[in-house]
Design a protein around this motif. Structure first.
Motif, mmCIF file in Angstrom:
data_model
loop_
_atom_site.group_PDB
_atom_site.id
_atom_site.type_symbol
_atom_site.label_atom_id
_atom_site.label_comp_id
_atom_site.label_asym_id
_atom_site.label_seq_id
_atom_site.Cartn_x
_atom_site.Cartn_y
_atom_site.Cartn_z
ATOM 1 N N ALA A 125 30.210 22.453 112.125
ATOM 2 C CA ALA A 125 30.213 21.715 111.804
ATOM 3 C C ALA A 125 31.492 20.716 111.789
ATOM 4 C CB ALA A 125 29.601 21.008 110.001
ATOM 5 N N TYR A 126 32.467 21.772 111.403
ATOM 6 C CA TYR A 126 33.928 21.081 111.218
ATOM 7 C C TYR A 126 34.077 20.984 112.691
ATOM 8 C CZ TYR A 126 35.436 22.551 106.846
ATOM 9 O OH TYR A 126 35.177 23.213 105.069
ATOM 10 N N THR A 127 33.860 21.639 113.555
ATOM 11 C CA THR A 127 34.317 21.212 115.312
ATOM 12 C C THR A 127 34.003 20.031 116.019
ATOM 13 O OG1 THR A 127 34.009 23.606 116.026
ATOM 14 C CG2 THR A 127 34.061 21.977 117.290
ATOM 15 N N VAL A 128 32.459 20.061 114.785
ATOM 16 C CA VAL A 128 32.165 17.827 114.886
ATOM 17 C C VAL A 128 32.356 17.516 114.574
ATOM 18 C CG1 VAL A 128 29.776 17.140 114.922
ATOM 19 C CG2 VAL A 128 29.684 18.661 116.130
ATOM 20 N N ALA A 129 32.469 17.464 112.988
ATOM 21 C CA ALA A 129 33.643 16.378 112.755
ATOM 22 C C ALA A 129 34.609 16.285 113.180
ATOM 23 C CB ALA A 129 33.821 17.115 110.899
ATOM 24 N N ARG A 130 35.726 16.931 113.057
ATOM 25 C CA ARG A 130 37.029 16.633 113.602
ATOM 26 C C ARG A 130 37.322 15.755 115.559
ATOM 27 N NH1 ARG A 130 39.469 22.526 115.475
ATOM 28 N NH2 ARG A 130 38.013 22.215 117.527
ATOM 29 N N ALA A 131 35.935 16.334 116.256
ATOM 30 C CA ALA A 131 35.584 15.450 117.775
ATOM 31 C C ALA A 131 35.061 13.878 117.477
ATOM 32 C CB ALA A 131 34.260 17.070 118.127
ATOM 33 N N LEU A 132 34.050 13.528 115.837
ATOM 34 C CA LEU A 132 33.808 12.754 115.693
ATOM 35 C C LEU A 132 34.838 12.206 115.711
ATOM 36 C CD1 LEU A 132 31.560 10.527 115.594
ATOM 37 C CD2 LEU A 132 31.710 11.736 112.572
ATOM 38 N N LEU A 196 37.787 16.794 106.515
ATOM 39 C CA LEU A 196 39.137 17.234 107.521
ATOM 40 C C LEU A 196 39.372 15.191 107.590
ATOM 41 C CD1 LEU A 196 37.306 18.567 110.573
ATOM 42 C CD2 LEU A 196 39.473 18.986 109.665
ATOM 43 N N TRP A 197 38.681 14.555 106.917
ATOM 44 C CA TRP A 197 39.358 13.238 106.277
ATOM 45 C C TRP A 197 40.204 13.080 105.844
ATOM 46 C CZ3 TRP A 197 35.970 8.749 107.512
ATOM 47 C CH2 TRP A 197 36.287 7.890 107.093
ATOM 48 N N MET A 198 41.235 13.483 105.498
ATOM 49 C CA MET A 198 42.804 13.641 104.931
ATOM 50 C C MET A 198 43.201 13.404 106.004
ATOM 51 S SD MET A 198 43.821 16.456 102.970
ATOM 52 C CE MET A 198 43.359 18.163 103.100
ATOM 53 N N TYR A 199 42.906 14.152 107.499
ATOM 54 C CA TYR A 199 44.051 14.343 107.908
ATOM 55 C C TYR A 199 43.353 13.366 108.921
ATOM 56 C CZ TYR A 199 44.259 19.580 106.833
ATOM 57 O OH TYR A 199 44.954 20.166 105.927
ATOM 58 N N SER A 200 42.584 12.244 108.990
ATOM 59 C CA SER A 200 41.725 11.321 110.501
ATOM 60 C C SER A 200 42.639 10.147 109.871
ATOM 61 C CB SER A 200 41.251 10.969 109.744
ATOM 62 O OG SER A 200 40.700 10.328 108.717
ATOM 63 N N GLY A 201 43.701 9.648 108.930
ATOM 64 C CA GLY A 201 44.196 8.411 108.576
ATOM 65 C C GLY A 201 45.758 8.651 109.661
ATOM 66 N N GLU A 202 46.172 9.801 109.528
ATOM 67 C CA GLU A 202 47.380 10.187 110.224
ATOM 68 C C GLU A 202 47.141 9.425 111.915
ATOM 69 O OE1 GLU A 202 51.094 13.096 112.145
ATOM 70 O OE2 GLU A 202 48.900 13.914 111.566
ATOM 71 N N LEU A 203 46.259 9.393 112.786
ATOM 72 C CA LEU A 203 45.996 8.733 113.602
ATOM 73 C C LEU A 203 46.155 6.998 113.778
ATOM 74 C CD1 LEU A 203 42.662 10.607 114.346
ATOM 75 C CD2 LEU A 203 44.583 11.201 115.568
#
Lengths: 282, 102
Positions: A125-132, A196-203
């Motif tokens: 699940a983590y692998t999929v969320a990060r990939a998404l 993982l959401w809090m790591y998505s904003g940096e992009l």
């Protein structure tokens, strides 16, 4: 690089931009490669390592270009770019760097990948969320970058877009399968998305390099692709019967070389051979 | 409970037969089989397992349970009677010289 000098972008900015894209690709490629031989089912093991190799291939193209940019710099400027000892030593001998030096001889603080990509696999699940998150970002990012006035970046973007389109299909479908699956898969997928959401904003957090590159028509305007990204991620999450996490404080630092503790372990494994046996080939 | 779930999950994904067309104009040939949860996943798994070295331009998948095969034990009665029916081959026609590739 005639076009660059006309647009008056210093090589150091272009290098920074190219390197971060390469580092994103290398670090995620390594993470996905960790699944090799450990996938939940043989077919998905192969699927994920195929994707890992797509990322690695993109990393190579970008590192080659980055090395070219770096080698064109005057000697005193070269010393300012990386503080990693192994690279400093190379520079002081006057030798050129190549793609392998950039991948294997830089220490963690000289890596510019987003924090999201160094986060551990943990489970499917983590692998999929990060990939998404990353695939969705990549899809819109490379769509824009393929229009860059910099021919090298535009060429990488155009080639990557075909691969990324497939990656996005893969991660979206898995998000839906897990989210809209059993109670357990739903709970795990929601947890991974939340964590993982809090790591998505940096992009989407532009720094000086982003702004200069975007203004010069060489890079991507992140504010332009963010709404497209949000719409797509929300669409997938809602189809997956998952809740999109609320707006929250976002982690950042990777683009400037401030990483989570995970990157060190990735680099230890990735770089060990070249550090212990410099120049080794096999 | 979790033990049971794990057990069923492992046997749940059905087997699929994969057919690959290597290039436009040729027919799909049986390439092998794989496991997948549904047809969409089967096509994608087939893409990754069987076409990553440029083996194909088109994929068909069919769940293995839908394939009905002849019984090897009946081979004698099924196939051997054809052995001495040489007249079923079009070898008794005289072909004109101009027809080169028949």
């Amino acid at each position: 690089m005639d076009t660059n000098s006309k647009l008056q972008i210093p090589n150091s900015k272009l290098l920074d931009y190219t390197l971060r894209l390469a580092d994103d690709a290398l670090i995620l490629g390594h993470r996905l490669g960790e699944w090799c031989g450990h996938g939940p089912i043989l077919e998905q093991d192969i699927a994920l390592t195929n994707t890992a190799l797509d990322h690695l291939g993109r990393a190579r193209s970008l590192y080659q270009y980055a090395a070219e940019l770096f080698n064109q710099m005057p000697a005193d400027e070269k010393k300012q770019v990386f503080t990693s000892v192994a690279i400093q030593n190379l520079v002081s001998t006057g030798a050129n760097v190549d793609e392998d030096d950039l991948a294997y001889l830089r220490d963690g603080w000289d890596f510019r990948n987003a924090l999201l990509l160094e986060q551990p696999n943990i489970d499917w699940a983590y692998t999929v969320a990060r990939a998404l998150f990353y695939d969705t970002f990549n899809y819109f990012f490379f769509t824009e970058l393929s229009k860059s006035k910099n021919e090298s970046l535009a060429a990488v973007a155009e080639k990557s877009l075909k691969e990324v389109t497939y990656h996005l299909r893969w991660s979206s479908e898995w998000a839906v399968r897990l989210g809209d699956g059993t109670d357990e898969s739903h709970a795990r997928m929601q947890k991974a998305v939340n964590e993982l959401w809090m790591y998505s904003g940096e992009l989407f957090t532009p720094n000086e390099t982003d702004e200069e590159m975007s203004r010069a028509g060489l890079g991507v305007d992140l504010t332009k692709i963010k709404p497209l990204y949000m719409a797509r991620v929300q669409e997938v999450l809602s189809e997956a019967t998952l809740t999109t996490p609320p707006d929250t404080w976002m982690q950042q630092g990777g683009r400037n070389g401030r990483h989570s503790e995970h990157l060190g372990y990735v680099l230890a494994e990735l770089q060990f051979m070249q550090r212990a046996y410099p120049g080794m080939e096999w | 409970m979790t033990q049971e779930i794990k057990k069923t999950n492992k046997t749940e994904w059905p087997l699929w037969e994969v057919f690959i067309r290597s290039k436009a104009g040729l027919d799909h040939k049986h390439a092998g089989s794989l496991h997948a949860a549904d047809a969409q996943m089967a096509v994608e798994n087939a893409r990754d397992v069987y076409t990553r070295r440029m083996e194909g331009v088109s994929i068909w998948v069919v769940e293995s349970r839908h394939i009905h095969a002849s019984d090897p034990d009946q081979s004698e009665s099924m196939y051997e009677p054809a052995n001495d029916k040489i007249y079923r081959h079009p070898t008794f026609y005289n072909l004109p010289e101009e027809v080169k590739y028949m």
